[in-house]
Design a protein around this motif. Structure first.
Motif, short mmCIF file in Angstrom:
data_model
loop_
_atom_site.label_atom_id
_atom_site.label_comp_id
_atom_site.label_asym_id
_atom_site.label_seq_id
_atom_site.Cartn_x
_atom_site.Cartn_y
_atom_site.Cartn_z
N CYS A 88 42.77 27.69 38.52
CA CYS A 88 42.35 29.17 38.19
C CYS A 88 41.69 29.82 38.97
O CYS A 88 42.17 30.96 39.52
N LEU A 89 40.69 29.61 40.01
CA LEU A 89 40.10 30.26 40.93
C LEU A 89 41.15 30.59 41.98
O LEU A 89 41.18 31.80 42.52
N SER A 90 41.85 29.74 42.41
CA SER A 90 42.75 29.85 43.44
C SER A 90 43.80 30.85 43.17
O SER A 90 44.27 31.95 44.00
N THR A 91 44.34 30.86 41.94
CA THR A 91 45.27 31.83 41.27
C THR A 91 44.77 33.42 41.39
O THR A 91 45.33 34.19 42.08
N LEU A 92 43.59 33.52 41.19
CA LEU A 92 42.81 34.63 41.17
C LEU A 92 42.64 35.25 42.73
O LEU A 92 42.94 36.17 43.00
N TYR A 100 31.30 32.23 39.11
CA TYR A 100 32.56 32.20 39.78
C TYR A 100 33.45 33.47 39.50
O TYR A 100 34.26 33.83 40.21
N ILE A 101 33.39 33.61 38.13
CA ILE A 101 34.06 35.01 37.63
C ILE A 101 33.27 35.48 36.73
O ILE A 101 32.41 35.28 36.35
N THR A 102 34.09 36.77 36.69
CA THR A 102 33.27 37.77 35.62
C THR A 102 34.49 38.17 34.53
O THR A 102 35.71 38.00 35.13
N ARG A 103 34.26 38.31 33.11
CA ARG A 103 35.07 39.01 32.22
C ARG A 103 34.82 40.23 31.74
O ARG A 103 33.52 40.27 31.39
N THR A 104 35.60 41.21 31.89
CA THR A 104 35.41 42.44 31.17
C THR A 104 36.38 43.09 30.51
O THR A 104 37.53 42.57 30.79
N PRO A 105 36.13 43.92 29.48
CA PRO A 105 37.23 44.47 28.66
C PRO A 105 38.08 45.41 29.63
O PRO A 105 37.62 45.93 30.57
N CYS A 106 39.41 45.28 29.57
CA CYS A 106 40.31 46.21 30.29
C CYS A 106 40.12 47.57 30.10
O CYS A 106 40.16 47.96 28.75
N LYS A 107 40.09 48.46 31.10
CA LYS A 107 40.03 49.80 30.74
C LYS A 107 41.18 50.56 30.20
O LYS A 107 41.11 51.37 29.40
N GLU A 122 39.88 41.38 31.46
CA GLU A 122 40.20 41.06 32.79
C GLU A 122 39.26 40.17 33.42
O GLU A 122 38.17 40.07 32.95
N VAL A 123 39.84 39.09 33.98
CA VAL A 123 39.08 38.18 34.71
C VAL A 123 39.31 38.57 36.34
O VAL A 123 40.07 38.58 36.69
N ALA A 124 37.86 38.40 36.71
CA ALA A 124 37.79 38.78 38.36
C ALA A 124 36.90 37.71 38.80
O ALA A 124 36.10 37.38 38.40
N LEU A 125 37.47 37.48 40.25
CA LEU A 125 37.00 36.51 40.92
C LEU A 125 35.56 37.19 41.81
O LEU A 125 35.81 38.03 42.27
N THR A 126 34.55 36.48 41.51
CA THR A 126 33.31 37.11 42.14
C THR A 126 33.31 36.79 43.57
O THR A 126 33.89 35.70 44.09
N GLU A 127 32.37 37.18 44.36
CA GLU A 127 32.36 36.66 45.94
C GLU A 127 31.95 35.09 45.93
O GLU A 127 32.17 34.29 46.58
N TRP A 159 35.11 33.44 44.96
CA TRP A 159 35.90 33.44 46.40
C TRP A 159 35.41 32.43 47.50
O TRP A 159 36.03 31.67 48.06
N ASN A 160 33.91 32.30 47.51
CA ASN A 160 33.45 31.42 48.65
C ASN A 160 33.57 30.14 48.08
O ASN A 160 33.75 29.11 48.96
N LYS A 161 33.41 29.79 46.83
CA LYS A 161 33.82 28.28 46.28
C LYS A 161 35.49 28.27 46.67
O LYS A 161 35.57 26.83 47.00
N VAL A 162 36.36 28.89 46.31
CA VAL A 162 37.73 28.63 46.70
C VAL A 162 37.84 28.29 48.18
O VAL A 162 38.52 27.35 48.68
N VAL A 163 37.29 29.05 49.21
CA VAL A 163 37.53 29.11 50.54
C VAL A 163 36.91 27.71 50.91
O VAL A 163 37.42 26.95 51.95
N ALA A 164 35.62 27.49 50.39
CA ALA A 164 35.00 26.10 50.92
C ALA A 164 35.79 24.86 50.30
O ALA A 164 35.74 23.76 50.74
N SER A 165 36.37 25.03 49.03
CA SER A 165 37.21 23.69 48.33
C SER A 165 38.60 23.79 49.15
O SER A 165 39.02 22.35 49.03
#
Length: 174
Positions: free
Chosen positions: A48-52, A88-95, A102-107, A110-116
């Protein structure tokens, strides 16, 4: 009178199927074990994280993420709740469509994906890639594409798309 029209597997087909089925059972567990030990993630969490992370904006609609990861919405929701608690992610209503999320990858995500990623790629290489000759990698890609065309004819999972190869960055190792 009962007639059996089943086209039974030949001995060689049966051997291939049983071995392939064993790979399908053993590989997910092996990937989960490595990611859990090294990164405190399951393989599906990482997927999921890498897909984002692979989208230009690092944002997808929940329905799109579910489609790309071949997850049911209830399963994805449980995983996203866990990933959201870990920030690792946030969820917000789509505008554009308030019914969608919407599911957004947080910083931190991103750091978790890069480290993993290095440990995950090393394990994928150890378990699959390095066990095969270069021509067998091509065969695996072609066989997988053929199977995906039957398993996912609507091409919901991104790997099913004929454009998938062209979407991948060129590592220069082809």
């Amino acid at each position: 009178m009962f007639m059996d029209d089943t086209q039974w597997l030949s001995q060689r087909e049966q051997e291939a199927w049983v071995r392939f089925a064993a790979v399908l059972e053993l590989l997910p567990s092996a990937l989960d074990t490595q990611l859990s030990k090294d990164s405190d993630l399951t393989h599906f969490d990482y997927f999921c994280l890498s897909t984002l992370s692979e989208t230009p904006t690092r944002i997808l609609l929940t329905s799109e993420l579910a489609s790309r990861t071949n997850a049911t919405l209830p399963r994805l929701s449980r995983v996203l709740t866990k990933l959201e608690k870990r920030e690792y992610i946030t969820r917000t209503p789509c505008k554009r469509d308030r019914r969608a999320t919407e599911v957004a990858l947080t910083e931190a995500g991103w750091n978790k994906v890069v480290a993993s990623a290095p440990g995950h790629v090393t394990e994928v290489r150890r378990l699959v890639v390095d066990a095969l000759e270069p021509n067998e990698i091509d065969q695996l890609a072609n066989i997988s594409a053929k199977l995906l065309s039957r398993l996912d004819p609507e091409q919901r999972v991104i790997a099913s798309s004929p454009l998938y190869r062209r979407q991948q960055p060129d590592t220069g190792k082809d």
